[in-house]
Write a protein that holds these residues in place. Structure first.
Motif, short mmCIF file in Angstrom:
data_model
loop_
_atom_site.label_atom_id
_atom_site.label_comp_id
_atom_site.label_asym_id
_atom_site.label_seq_id
_atom_site.Cartn_x
_atom_site.Cartn_y
_atom_site.Cartn_z
N VAL A 130 -86.13 -38.77 -11.81
CA VAL A 130 -85.50 -38.79 -13.13
C VAL A 130 -84.37 -37.76 -13.17
O VAL A 130 -84.52 -36.66 -12.65
CB VAL A 130 -86.56 -38.48 -14.23
N ARG B 275 -85.54 -34.54 -17.49
CA ARG B 275 -86.87 -34.70 -18.10
C ARG B 275 -87.03 -33.63 -19.17
O ARG B 275 -86.83 -32.45 -18.90
CB ARG B 275 -87.96 -34.57 -17.04
N ASN C 199 -78.92 -41.67 -10.85
CA ASN C 199 -80.21 -41.09 -10.49
C ASN C 199 -81.16 -42.22 -10.05
O ASN C 199 -81.03 -43.35 -10.50
CB ASN C 199 -80.79 -40.32 -11.68
N ARG D 30 -84.26 -42.85 -10.67
CA ARG D 30 -85.11 -43.40 -11.73
C ARG D 30 -84.34 -43.32 -13.04
O ARG D 30 -83.13 -43.42 -13.03
CB ARG D 30 -86.44 -42.66 -11.75
N SER D 31 -85.00 -43.14 -14.15
CA SER D 31 -84.34 -43.12 -15.46
C SER D 31 -83.37 -41.95 -15.58
O SER D 31 -83.54 -40.92 -14.94
CB SER D 31 -85.38 -43.01 -16.58
N VAL E 59 -85.87 -38.94 -19.48
CA VAL E 59 -87.23 -39.24 -19.94
C VAL E 59 -87.64 -38.08 -20.84
O VAL E 59 -87.61 -36.93 -20.43
CB VAL E 59 -88.22 -39.38 -18.76
N ASN F 119 -78.39 -45.73 -13.58
CA ASN F 119 -79.60 -45.09 -13.06
C ASN F 119 -80.57 -46.18 -12.60
O ASN F 119 -80.48 -47.33 -13.03
CB ASN F 119 -80.23 -44.22 -14.14
N SER G 41 -85.65 -43.05 -21.79
CA SER G 41 -87.03 -43.45 -22.02
C SER G 41 -87.69 -42.42 -22.93
O SER G 41 -87.74 -41.24 -22.60
CB SER G 41 -87.79 -43.53 -20.69
#
Length: 85
Positions: free
Chosen positions: A22, A25, A43, A45-46, A49, A65, A71
């Motif tokens: 991520v 985060r 990135n 992942r997300s 987050v 991403n 998220s």
């Protein structure tokens, strides 16, 4: 992973990309967290987050991403979460 936020902060002009996980985060209970005029792209992942209900994302580009752009994982939210572009 990328950057982990656990307390109140203003991130202005942040350029964040290339994280294995991520990009950004935001931990539950972090307080007021603002991401303004920033770019979070590329990135694995997300992009963001967040388990924190005091998040504001303003005038920022979050794209390209591997997961979702933003998220939100909120439980019993008390404060507002804002996404303004």
């Amino acid at each position: 992973g990328g950057l982990r936020i656990s307390g109140s902060v203003l991130l202005r002009g942040l350029v964040l990309g290339g994280a294995v996980g991520v990009g950004l985060r935001v931990d539950r209970g972090a307080g007021e967290v603002t991401v303004r005029d920033s770019v979070i792209c590329g990135n694995a992942r997300s992009g963001i987050v967040s388990s924190n209900d005091g998040l504001s994302v303003i005038n920022s580009l979050i794209a390209g991403n591997g997961g979702t752009g933003v998220s939100l994982r909120l439980r019993r939210a008390v404060h507002g979460t804002r996404l303004l572009n």
